[in-house]
Enzyme design. Structure first.
Site, PDB file in Angstrom:
ATOM      1  N   ASP A 173       1.224  -0.889   0.057  1.00  0.00           N
ATOM      2  CA  ASP A 173      -0.089   0.291   0.004  1.00  0.00           C
ATOM      3  C   ASP A 173       0.770   1.356  -0.092  1.00  0.00           C
ATOM      4  OD1 ASP A 173      -2.726   1.566   0.516  1.00  0.00           O
ATOM      5  OD2 ASP A 173      -2.017   1.740   2.242  1.00  0.00           O
TER       6      ASP A 173
ATOM      7  N   ASP B 206      -0.124   4.643   1.151  1.00  0.00           N
ATOM      8  CA  ASP B 206      -0.405   6.324   2.049  1.00  0.00           C
ATOM      9  C   ASP B 206      -0.824   5.383   3.349  1.00  0.00           C
ATOM     10  OD1 ASP B 206      -0.808   8.555   1.056  1.00  0.00           O
ATOM     11  OD2 ASP B 206      -2.502   7.540  -0.407  1.00  0.00           O
TER      12      ASP B 206
END
Length: 253
Positions: free
Chosen positions: A75, A77
């Site tokens: 991922d 953020d």
């Protein structure tokens, strides 16, 4: 051959949120697309129409398959970085500018401790994929800073690669089954993994905001290096790691 490539591109443009394309049986016979069908699962056949699930990633590179590499899905953020919009952080590593219908925004980005080491150390051990629920322009601007030469992150997937479940408050969901990779060899790293599919593939990390003493990625790095050449199911190894870490076993922190 060029006509076939154009045809497949057009099929992919017809995809739905489940990445399904419609293929006429006549085209199967005309173009001889068995390789395409072998790489993308056929979901059904109805009235001479094939329904094909298109994988979001191309087939793994031959050299990676030969060395039996696993796929590390990261991922962005709050996993690799933290950012704020139009309001500088007390500390940030760089700023990016993104355009949108209402104008332009400036994002101030802080890198999570050890992210550079993580990417550098694992670049040759794993097929690294970044899968984010953010839009392409924003994500690319950040990833171009993390991987300026484009030789670490093999593939980038964005919000439009997520699925949207029914409901007015539903969030984009990441479904690893659409990647086209053997889930026995996939490690998924996301601070909000509980909101996505295939949680058994998730290596849990805490949400990153601004803690410069954070060592989550250092722990991930150690784990990934230990199991890089293991033949065992990655999901079993992740579970064993989680149990050992919970019990405070030495060497697993």
């Amino acid at each position: 051959m060029k006509e076939l490539e154009t045809k497949i591109t057009n099929w992919k443009k017809e995809e739905t949120k489940w990445r399904v394309v419609v293929v006429q049986m006549a085209d199967v016979q005309k173009y001889g697309i068995m390789k395409f069908l072998s790489e993308n699962p056929v979901l059904g056949l109805d009235d001479n129409i094939l329904y094909v699930q298109v994988h979001m990633l191309p087939p793994m590179a031959k050299s990676d398959r030969k060395s039996n590499k696993k796929t590390l899905v990261l991922d962005l953020d709050e996993t690799l970085v933290h950012s704020t919009v139009n309001k500088p952080l007390k500390r940030h590593d760089f700023a990016i500018q993104c355009r949108h219908p209402d104008g332009t925004s400036i994002y101030y980005v802080l890198k999570r401790p050890w992210v550079d080491l993580l990417l550098d150390e694992l670049r040759n051990l794993y097929e690294i994929v970044v899968f984010t629920a953010s839009n392409k322009e924003y994500a690319d601007a950040i990833l171009n800073k993390l991987d300026p030469h484009g030789n670490i992150i093999r593939h980038r997937l964005y919000r439009d690669s997520c699925i949207q479940l029914p409901g007015p408050k539903s969030k984009p969901v990441k479904d690893l089954s659409t990647l086209g990779r053997n889930l026995r060899k996939v490690i998924f790293v996301d601070d909000s993994y509980r909101h996505h599919c295939q949680q058994e593939n998730a290596f849990p990390v805490r949400r990153f905001l601004d803690d410069m003493n954070d060592t989550e990625l250092l722990s991930l790095l150690g784990f990934c290096k230990r199991i890089a050449n293991s033949e065992s199911d990655a999901r079993t190894l992740i579970l064993s790691h989680a149990i050992s870490r919970h019990n405070g076993c030495p060497g697993w922190n």
